[in-house]
Design a protein around this motif. Structure first.
Motif, PDB file in Angstrom:
ATOM      1  N   LEU A 117      14.737   7.430  -8.399  1.00  0.00           N
ATOM      2  CA  LEU A 117      14.753   7.308  -7.010  1.00  0.00           C
ATOM      3  C   LEU A 117      13.842   8.302  -6.020  1.00  0.00           C
ATOM      4  N   GLY A 118      13.855   9.626  -6.711  1.00  0.00           N
ATOM      5  CA  GLY A 118      12.937  10.407  -6.103  1.00  0.00           C
ATOM      6  C   GLY A 118      11.698  10.092  -6.064  1.00  0.00           C
ATOM      7  N   ILE A 119      11.232   9.485  -7.305  1.00  0.00           N
ATOM      8  CA  ILE A 119       9.690   9.094  -7.462  1.00  0.00           C
ATOM      9  C   ILE A 119       9.790   7.631  -6.462  1.00  0.00           C
ATOM     10  N   GLY A 120      10.536   7.021  -6.352  1.00  0.00           N
ATOM     11  CA  GLY A 120      10.553   5.719  -5.505  1.00  0.00           C
ATOM     12  C   GLY A 120      10.399   6.204  -4.034  1.00  0.00           C
ATOM     13  N   ALA A 121      11.120   7.035  -3.664  1.00  0.00           N
ATOM     14  CA  ALA A 121      11.182   7.887  -2.138  1.00  0.00           C
ATOM     15  C   ALA A 121       9.690   8.378  -1.900  1.00  0.00           C
ATOM     16  N   ALA A 122       9.068   8.808  -3.122  1.00  0.00           N
ATOM     17  CA  ALA A 122       7.724   9.491  -2.657  1.00  0.00           C
ATOM     18  C   ALA A 122       6.492   8.456  -2.555  1.00  0.00           C
ATOM     19  N   MET A 123       6.795   7.302  -2.797  1.00  0.00           N
ATOM     20  CA  MET A 123       6.046   6.105  -2.933  1.00  0.00           C
ATOM     21  C   MET A 123       6.073   5.329  -1.527  1.00  0.00           C
ATOM     22  N   VAL A 124       7.312   5.787  -0.706  1.00  0.00           N
ATOM     23  CA  VAL A 124       7.458   4.876   0.436  1.00  0.00           C
ATOM     24  C   VAL A 124       6.354   5.122   1.451  1.00  0.00           C
ATOM     25  N   SER A 125       5.777   6.140   1.715  1.00  0.00           N
ATOM     26  CA  SER A 125       4.958   6.270   3.013  1.00  0.00           C
ATOM     27  C   SER A 125       3.883   5.696   2.639  1.00  0.00           C
ATOM     28  N   ARG A 126       3.419   4.901   3.689  1.00  0.00           N
ATOM     29  CA  ARG A 126       2.200   3.939   3.851  1.00  0.00           C
ATOM     30  C   ARG A 126       1.085   4.586   4.297  1.00  0.00           C
ATOM     31  N   GLY A 127       1.359   5.518   5.200  1.00  0.00           N
ATOM     32  CA  GLY A 127       0.206   6.299   5.630  1.00  0.00           C
ATOM     33  C   GLY A 127      -1.010   5.844   6.273  1.00  0.00           C
TER      34      GLY A 127
ATOM     35  N   THR B 280       7.781   4.920   8.105  1.00  0.00           N
ATOM     36  CA  THR B 280       7.800   5.188   6.552  1.00  0.00           C
ATOM     37  C   THR B 280       7.558   6.696   6.202  1.00  0.00           C
ATOM     38  N   THR B 281       6.444   7.124   6.928  1.00  0.00           N
ATOM     39  CA  THR B 281       5.634   8.388   6.896  1.00  0.00           C
ATOM     40  C   THR B 281       6.870   9.444   7.171  1.00  0.00           C
ATOM     41  N   ILE B 282       7.474   9.333   8.275  1.00  0.00           N
ATOM     42  CA  ILE B 282       8.648  10.238   8.695  1.00  0.00           C
ATOM     43  C   ILE B 282       9.924  10.406   7.646  1.00  0.00           C
ATOM     44  N   VAL B 283      10.215   9.061   7.104  1.00  0.00           N
ATOM     45  CA  VAL B 283      11.452   9.166   6.303  1.00  0.00           C
ATOM     46  C   VAL B 283      11.065   9.713   4.919  1.00  0.00           C
ATOM     47  N   THR B 284      10.019   9.642   4.554  1.00  0.00           N
ATOM     48  CA  THR B 284       9.687  10.018   3.278  1.00  0.00           C
ATOM     49  C   THR B 284       9.972  11.364   2.747  1.00  0.00           C
ATOM     50  N   PRO B 285       9.699  12.730   3.444  1.00  0.00           N
ATOM     51  CA  PRO B 285       9.971  14.057   3.002  1.00  0.00           C
ATOM     52  C   PRO B 285      11.563  14.038   2.982  1.00  0.00           C
ATOM     53  N   PRO B 286      12.372  13.784   4.030  1.00  0.00           N
ATOM     54  CA  PRO B 286      13.714  14.102   3.857  1.00  0.00           C
ATOM     55  C   PRO B 286      14.509  13.214   2.664  1.00  0.00           C
ATOM     56  N   MET B 287      14.093  12.140   2.594  1.00  0.00           N
ATOM     57  CA  MET B 287      14.449  11.388   1.210  1.00  0.00           C
ATOM     58  C   MET B 287      14.237  11.797   0.011  1.00  0.00           C
ATOM     59  N   MET B 288      12.982  12.504  -0.142  1.00  0.00           N
ATOM     60  CA  MET B 288      12.466  13.402  -1.306  1.00  0.00           C
ATOM     61  C   MET B 288      13.229  14.627  -1.557  1.00  0.00           C
TER      62      MET B 288
ATOM     63  N   ALA C  96       0.799  -1.113   0.047  1.00  0.00           N
ATOM     64  CA  ALA C  96      -0.036   0.068  -0.118  1.00  0.00           C
ATOM     65  C   ALA C  96       0.757   1.360   0.034  1.00  0.00           C
ATOM     66  N   THR C  97       0.401   2.327  -0.185  1.00  0.00           N
ATOM     67  CA  THR C  97       0.981   3.686  -0.418  1.00  0.00           C
ATOM     68  C   THR C  97       0.056   4.715  -0.205  1.00  0.00           C
ATOM     69  N   SER C  98       0.539   5.843   0.439  1.00  0.00           N
ATOM     70  CA  SER C  98      -0.337   6.961   0.476  1.00  0.00           C
ATOM     71  C   SER C  98       0.497   8.297   0.306  1.00  0.00           C
ATOM     72  N   VAL C  99       0.236   9.020  -0.745  1.00  0.00           N
ATOM     73  CA  VAL C  99       0.904  10.072  -1.294  1.00  0.00           C
ATOM     74  C   VAL C  99       0.667  11.566  -0.602  1.00  0.00           C
ATOM     75  N   SER C 100      -0.247  11.270   0.411  1.00  0.00           N
ATOM     76  CA  SER C 100      -0.589  12.594   0.895  1.00  0.00           C
ATOM     77  C   SER C 100       0.843  13.463   1.535  1.00  0.00           C
ATOM     78  N   ILE C 101       1.304  12.764   2.108  1.00  0.00           N
ATOM     79  CA  ILE C 101       2.611  13.496   2.862  1.00  0.00           C
ATOM     80  C   ILE C 101       3.878  13.854   1.791  1.00  0.00           C
ATOM     81  N   SER C 102       3.916  13.091   0.570  1.00  0.00           N
ATOM     82  CA  SER C 102       4.715  13.286  -0.529  1.00  0.00           C
ATOM     83  C   SER C 102       4.196  14.501  -1.306  1.00  0.00           C
ATOM     84  N   VAL C 103       2.983  14.663  -1.331  1.00  0.00           N
ATOM     85  CA  VAL C 103       2.094  15.784  -1.952  1.00  0.00           C
ATOM     86  C   VAL C 103       2.689  17.122  -1.660  1.00  0.00           C
TER      87      VAL C 103
END
Length: 382
Positions: free
Chosen positions: A319-329, A360-368, A121-128
């Motif tokens: 890799l940036g796109i992959g990082a944005a998909m990491v958050s499960r939210g 996964t939610t916390i690490v997504t923004p700094p990775m991106m 599963a993924t949730s891109v609300s944080i990535s957005v």
């Protein structure tokens, strides 16, 4: 009590967001972390109440609605192939490795497949939000990420329905798939023909902010119907935003909804993720938490990145796109709750999964931030 909690959340989230930006990170990271500090696990100033949860739900719906309003339809069409590769790549690897992890944990075959599906599963609300802060939401990468999120949600939910029917749950696979098909067909048709008509009808009304009210009615109805059809509410809100983005009311709706959202609802959503974190019993399962967190991060990162690379992106963008998909939210949390109710997850494993989802939610923004900033530097030096 609620008004005090709202005052604390707004004050703390704005300050924490500013500190995060000054430290070179997206503001959303500070807002997530301050939620943990404010919550029962540390200071206990804010508690995860039902009302706060509802306000948080409105926040994430509005966040994805705004993302839809900012979507470039032409770019979205051009990235359809890339979104498909990213979405499918980001499902296959977590699914298989998650299944293998379940077998190693002595889970049954059906429980192991459920764990794999949960990690898919993924949730891109944080990535957005991170994309917005980096001015990349309207980029080719941003369109690919949003398209992949829709594909991921649909595929995972259908696979979940299939798995639950195999597990003996009260799930009619054909009916669930039909509901989703009807929802997407209806959402597209209504967005094309009826949404512009509704906005035009509301515009002349002699009441305050008639167009904005109409836009919010459309947003919330889409979100409700999506959830009723078994699709995430955020996907419905996103489609509603896309439907309005092609009308002449786009800019008016965007400016005012953004003001409403970021004044109260979105900060509550980001902060409440941290507030809801429960850290009791972590010490006994720290090894499992670390292992599953690494699996969750790497499988989604690698799977989605490979999908992006195959579709024509460079390695850094991939890799940036992959990082944005990491958050499960919230999507993974909903699936986890289903697993707990259906006895496909034990209480202990459920608690572990909740912490893994938070990580996964916390690490997504700094990775991106790191990957997309590096990409920008490479381009500027070229």
């Amino acid at each position: 009590m609620l008004v005090f909690q709202l005052a604390i959340i707004l004050l703390a989230s704005k300050i924490a967001g500013d500190v995060s930006v000054r430290l070179g990170q997206p503001s959303v990271l500070g807002k997530l972390l301050i939620g943990i500090v404010l919550g029962p696990s540390v200071l206990g100033l804010v508690h995860d109440t039902e009302i706060l949860e509802e306000l948080s739900q409105i926040g994430v719906i509005l966040l994805m609605f705004i993302a839809g309003l900012e979507t470039d339809i032409d770019e979205f069409k051009r990235t359809g192939k890339a979104s498909s590769f990213v979405g499918i790549g980001g499902i296959i690897l977590p699914l298989l490795v998650g299944y293998g992890s379940g077998i190693l944990l002595n889970l049954s075959s059906i429980e192991s497949w459920f764990l794999g599906l949960l990690l898919s599963a993924t949730s891109v609300s944080i990535s957005v939000q991170a994309l917005k802060e980096m001015n990349r939401l309207k980029s080719r990468e941003g369109a690919t990420i949003l398209g992949a999120a829709v594909i991921d949600d649909v595929v995972v939910i259908i696979a979940l329905a299939f798995l639950m029917s195999m597990a003996g749950g009260d799930v009619h696979l054909g009916a669930m798939i039909l509901k989703k098909v009807i929802f997407f067909a209806g959402a597209i048709l209504i967005g094309w023909k009826i949404v512009p008509f509704i906005l035009k009808r509301f515009a002349p009304l002699r009441v305050t902010e008639a167009v904005i009210s109409a836009a919010l009615i459309i947003c919330f109805m889409y979100a409700y119907l999506a959830e009723y059809a078994g699709v995430a509410a955020i996907i419905g809100a996103y489609i509603a935003g896309v439907a309005i983005s092609v009308t002449s009311y786009k800019h008016e709706v965007f400016e005012k909804v953004e003001t409403i959202s970021y004044s109260i609802f979105v900060p509550v959503f980001f902060t409440s993720i941290g507030v809801s974190a429960q850290f009791s019993g972590i010490a006994e399962n720290i090894g499992l938490i670390v292992s599953l967190s690494i699996v969750a991060i790497l499988t989604k990162l690698v799977g989605a990145s490979l999908g992006a690379k195959v579709s024509g992106f460079g390695w850094r963008s991939s890799l940036g796109i992959g990082a944005a998909m990491v958050s499960r939210g919230e999507v993974a949390l909903i699936i986890s709750a289903i697993g707990l109710e259906s006895n496909l997850l034990s209480q202990d494993l459920f608690a572990v999964i909740v912490v893994v989802v938070l990580i996964t939610t916390i690490v997504t923004p700094p990775m991106m931030k790191w990957l997309f900033t590096k990409q920008g530097q490479v381009k500027s030096n070229a």
